[in-house]
Design a protein around this motif. Structure first.
Motif, PDB file in Angstrom:
ATOM      1  N   PHE A 206       9.293   5.162   2.059  1.00  0.00           N
ATOM      2  CA  PHE A 206       8.102   4.341   1.876  1.00  0.00           C
ATOM      3  C   PHE A 206       7.485   4.517   0.492  1.00  0.00           C
ATOM      4  N   VAL A 207       7.687   5.678  -0.112  1.00  0.00           N
ATOM      5  CA  VAL A 207       7.237   5.834  -1.495  1.00  0.00           C
ATOM      6  C   VAL A 207       8.013   4.896  -2.409  1.00  0.00           C
ATOM      7  N   TYR A 208       9.331   4.819  -2.195  1.00  0.00           N
ATOM      8  CA  TYR A 208      10.133   3.896  -2.980  1.00  0.00           C
ATOM      9  C   TYR A 208       9.678   2.455  -2.747  1.00  0.00           C
ATOM     10  N   ALA A 209       9.333   2.144  -1.506  1.00  0.00           N
ATOM     11  CA  ALA A 209       8.911   0.780  -1.208  1.00  0.00           C
ATOM     12  C   ALA A 209       7.593   0.456  -1.888  1.00  0.00           C
ATOM     13  N   LEU A 210       6.603   1.304  -1.689  1.00  0.00           N
ATOM     14  CA  LEU A 210       5.275   1.035  -2.243  1.00  0.00           C
ATOM     15  C   LEU A 210       5.257   1.150  -3.756  1.00  0.00           C
ATOM     16  N   ALA A 211       6.136   2.000  -4.307  1.00  0.00           N
ATOM     17  CA  ALA A 211       6.119   2.212  -5.748  1.00  0.00           C
ATOM     18  C   ALA A 211       6.825   1.100  -6.501  1.00  0.00           C
ATOM     19  N   THR A 212       7.748   0.387  -5.858  1.00  0.00           N
ATOM     20  CA  THR A 212       8.467  -0.658  -6.577  1.00  0.00           C
ATOM     21  C   THR A 212       7.590  -1.877  -6.828  1.00  0.00           C
ATOM     22  N   SER A 213       6.832  -2.298  -5.838  1.00  0.00           N
ATOM     23  CA  SER A 213       5.924  -3.442  -5.976  1.00  0.00           C
ATOM     24  C   SER A 213       4.693  -3.173  -5.117  1.00  0.00           C
ATOM     25  N   PRO A 214       3.856  -2.217  -5.510  1.00  0.00           N
ATOM     26  CA  PRO A 214       2.795  -1.725  -4.611  1.00  0.00           C
ATOM     27  C   PRO A 214       1.801  -2.788  -4.167  1.00  0.00           C
ATOM     28  N   MET A 215       1.311  -3.583  -5.104  1.00  0.00           N
ATOM     29  CA  MET A 215       0.314  -4.584  -4.737  1.00  0.00           C
ATOM     30  C   MET A 215       0.906  -5.674  -3.853  1.00  0.00           C
ATOM     31  N   VAL A 216       2.162  -6.020  -4.094  1.00  0.00           N
ATOM     32  CA  VAL A 216       2.821  -7.043  -3.288  1.00  0.00           C
ATOM     33  C   VAL A 216       2.915  -6.578  -1.839  1.00  0.00           C
ATOM     34  N   TYR A 217       3.321  -5.330  -1.640  1.00  0.00           N
ATOM     35  CA  TYR A 217       3.484  -4.815  -0.284  1.00  0.00           C
ATOM     36  C   TYR A 217       2.141  -4.678   0.428  1.00  0.00           C
ATOM     37  N   VAL A 218       1.123  -4.244  -0.287  1.00  0.00           N
ATOM     38  CA  VAL A 218      -0.197  -4.089   0.321  1.00  0.00           C
ATOM     39  C   VAL A 218      -0.750  -5.454   0.752  1.00  0.00           C
ATOM     40  N   LEU A 219      -0.666  -6.439  -0.145  1.00  0.00           N
ATOM     41  CA  LEU A 219      -1.154  -7.779   0.189  1.00  0.00           C
ATOM     42  C   LEU A 219      -0.335  -8.394   1.323  1.00  0.00           C
ATOM     43  N   GLY A 220       0.988  -8.178   1.300  1.00  0.00           N
ATOM     44  CA  GLY A 220       1.845  -8.723   2.342  1.00  0.00           C
ATOM     45  C   GLY A 220       1.567  -8.108   3.702  1.00  0.00           C
ATOM     46  N   MET A 221       1.389  -6.781   3.749  1.00  0.00           N
ATOM     47  CA  MET A 221       1.099  -6.111   5.012  1.00  0.00           C
ATOM     48  C   MET A 221      -0.242  -6.570   5.572  1.00  0.00           C
ATOM     49  N   ALA A 222      -1.234  -6.696   4.714  1.00  0.00           N
ATOM     50  CA  ALA A 222      -2.554  -7.129   5.174  1.00  0.00           C
ATOM     51  C   ALA A 222      -2.509  -8.552   5.720  1.00  0.00           C
ATOM     52  N   GLN A 223      -1.802  -9.446   5.035  1.00  0.00           N
ATOM     53  CA  GLN A 223      -1.685 -10.828   5.501  1.00  0.00           C
ATOM     54  C   GLN A 223      -0.898 -10.896   6.797  1.00  0.00           C
ATOM     55  N   GLY A 224       0.187 -10.111   6.901  1.00  0.00           N
ATOM     56  CA  GLY A 224       0.981 -10.099   8.114  1.00  0.00           C
ATOM     57  C   GLY A 224       0.195  -9.610   9.317  1.00  0.00           C
ATOM     58  N   TRP A 225      -0.692  -8.645   9.102  1.00  0.00           N
ATOM     59  CA  TRP A 225      -1.515  -8.119  10.184  1.00  0.00           C
ATOM     60  C   TRP A 225      -2.478  -9.177  10.727  1.00  0.00           C
ATOM     61  N   ARG A 226      -2.898 -10.081   9.834  1.00  0.00           N
ATOM     62  CA  ARG A 226      -3.854 -11.126  10.242  1.00  0.00           C
ATOM     63  C   ARG A 226      -3.167 -12.326  10.896  1.00  0.00           C
ATOM     64  N   MET A 227      -1.868 -12.479  10.654  1.00  0.00           N
ATOM     65  CA  MET A 227      -1.157 -13.677  11.104  1.00  0.00           C
ATOM     66  C   MET A 227      -0.443 -13.458  12.430  1.00  0.00           C
ATOM     67  N   ARG A 228      -0.018 -14.566  13.000  1.00  0.00           N
ATOM     68  CA  ARG A 228       0.880 -14.558  14.148  1.00  0.00           C
ATOM     69  C   ARG A 228       2.062 -15.461  13.821  1.00  0.00           C
ATOM     70  N   GLY A 229       3.199 -15.186  14.422  1.00  0.00           N
ATOM     71  CA  GLY A 229       4.358 -16.030  14.173  1.00  0.00           C
ATOM     72  C   GLY A 229       5.628 -15.216  14.072  1.00  0.00           C
ATOM     73  N   TYR A 230       6.734 -15.924  13.836  1.00  0.00           N
ATOM     74  CA  TYR A 230       8.034 -15.273  13.761  1.00  0.00           C
ATOM     75  C   TYR A 230       8.105 -14.244  12.639  1.00  0.00           C
ATOM     76  N   LEU A 231       7.645 -14.659  11.464  1.00  0.00           N
ATOM     77  CA  LEU A 231       7.877 -13.846  10.279  1.00  0.00           C
ATOM     78  C   LEU A 231       7.183 -12.488  10.337  1.00  0.00           C
ATOM     79  N   PRO A 232       5.856 -12.418  10.556  1.00  0.00           N
ATOM     80  CA  PRO A 232       5.230 -11.093  10.647  1.00  0.00           C
ATOM     81  C   PRO A 232       5.732 -10.273  11.832  1.00  0.00           C
ATOM     82  N   SER A 233       6.089 -10.932  12.939  1.00  0.00           N
ATOM     83  CA  SER A 233       6.621 -10.188  14.089  1.00  0.00           C
ATOM     84  C   SER A 233       7.939  -9.525  13.725  1.00  0.00           C
ATOM     85  N   PHE A 234       8.811 -10.270  13.061  1.00  0.00           N
ATOM     86  CA  PHE A 234      10.096  -9.724  12.627  1.00  0.00           C
ATOM     87  C   PHE A 234       9.875  -8.573  11.654  1.00  0.00           C
TER      88      PHE A 234
END
Length: 401
Positions: A206-234
């Motif tokens: 997870f350090v490698y994940a967050l360190a490669t594109s930290p802001m992208v992952y943070v924004l993506g996780m936050a948006q996925g938590w708010r959404m419903r659908g195939y993509l965030p569930s997967f």
């Protein structure tokens, strides 16, 4: 892949008569490409993955546009600058093909194709044939409230039948596959290629994940938590299973595990329309020059194996060559029917030596990877052969910077 391309069947002399746990989708597709380009045309596989990467960028753009008009360019650019996606797309890995098939399935659903669509069923089956991660789409689609039972059957049945059949195959080889996976994890940990501690491996992943594109992952996780659908569930199901496998020691925690989540997080980050998107883009640009050499440099670990294969290939070899790694066999450049693995070796030393003689083995390329070859003569992989072997060249051990 070379064996399939030359019509020798879906087999691997290193692992036994079959390719064990490896799904056939990518292998047959890549082998078809090698049949036209040449069985040693590694460049063709890399070029194919680059084309698949471009297709995944287009699909990411289209999916984001469907989810939130105007966000497609953000999602595509964020993924294009992701070093994990670049690293997996520039090598002969299976992830780019799996990503295109999974994104295609989700895009077809977003376009309003009915669940009974044969096209969706075909694409989903192809994804299930390529990577195990695609199997996670089955429960997500099965329990999604937007489809009737009849529609679900039509879409899921082909992929589900394959999954059941392949799972039965894995069940018969389960203990051997699990033991092999554990031995590889222990071996790589002993060489310093991965962290020896389970928590450290999970943390590094997870350090490698967050360190490669930290802001992208943070924004993506936050948006996925708010959404419903195939993509965030997967996405969240994938990350949960990934964490469990790495923590349990069943997986090495490779950066490749994050190639699919990186695409989904890029889509979700773009769809978020956050005012922090310019900062996320800037952080990706800043970190890219650091991480690209790091990931691409992982290939240097296998430098000694490459040199060993090239050394044997430069000799006048009339018989066969046996190795406990596919890397030196490939780089030997020899015909595939003369390349052998240690799996068929009998358990006893005398029987194994007789087998080597009957197979016409002239060279043994031994690394200290756990195998029947190291059981036969533990010193071989360390450059210390016994009286039945003559050392002709030593290329050293793993090169870890």
């Amino acid at each position: 892949l070379q064996r399939i391309a030359e019509g020798l069947g879906y087999s691997d002399p290193l692992a036994g008569n079959t390719l064990g746990q490896w799904l056939p989708g990518y292998h047959y597709t890549a082998s078809l490409l090698l049949a036209f380009a040449g069985t040693h045309a590694l460049w063709a596989l890399k070029a194919g993955n680059i084309l698949l990467s471009l297709a995944s960028l287009l699909l990411v753009y289209l999916l984001a546009q469907r989810m939130a008009p105007g966000t497609g360019p953000w999602a595509a650019v964020l993924l294009a600058l992701n070093p994990i996606d670049i690293a997996t797309s520039s090598a002969s890995y299976t992830e780019p093909m799996a990503l295109v098939l999974i994104l295609s399935t989700l895009y077809l659903l977003s376009m309003g194709h009915r669940y009974g669509s044969p096209l969706i069923a075909l694409v989903l089956l192809a994804a299930a044939l390529t990577r195990y991660e695609a199997w996670l789409l089955i429960p997500i689609l099965a329990f999604h409230p937007g489809a009737g039972l009849r529609g679900r059957r039509a879409v899921l049945l082909p992929a589900l039948l394959f999954i059941v059949g392949w799972s039965l195959h894995l069940w018969t080889d389960g203990p051997a596959l699990l033991a092999r996976s554990e031995s590889i994890v222990l071996y790589e940990a002993s060489k310093g290629a991965i962290a020896p501690d389970l928590l450290a491996r999970l943390g590094n992943l997870f350090v490698y994940a967050l360190a490669t594109s930290p802001m992208v992952y943070v924004l993506g996780m936050a948006q996925g938590w708010r959404m419903r659908g195939y993509l965030p569930s997967f996405l969240f199901l994938h990350l949960a299973i990934l964490s469990s496998l790495t923590f349990s020691g069943a997986g090495v925690g490779s950066f490749r595990y994050l190639s699919l989540p990186a695409a989904f997080l890029s889509i979700l980050a773009g769809v978020s329309r956050s005012r922090l998107l310019p900062l996320a883009l800037a952080s990706s640009l800043i970190l890219l020059p650091y991480y690209l050499p790091l990931f691409n440099g992982l290939g240097s670990l296998y430098g000694p194996m490459v040199r060993a294969g090239e050394f044997v290939g430069a000799q006048e070899v009339e018989g066969s060559v046996l190795a406990n790694s596919p890397i030196p066999l490939y780089y030997s450049g020899l015909p595939v029917e003369r390349l052998l693995g240690p799996f068929p070796l009998p358990g006893g030393r005398e029987g194994a030596l007789q087998a080597l003689d009957s197979w016409g083995v002239e060279y043994v390329i031994a690394s200290d990877l756990p195998s029947r070859l190291t059981d036969l003569s533990p010193g071989l992989g360390l450059g210390k052969p016994d009286e039945d072997f003559i050392l002709t060249n030593s290329t050293g051990g793993w090169e870890i910077e």
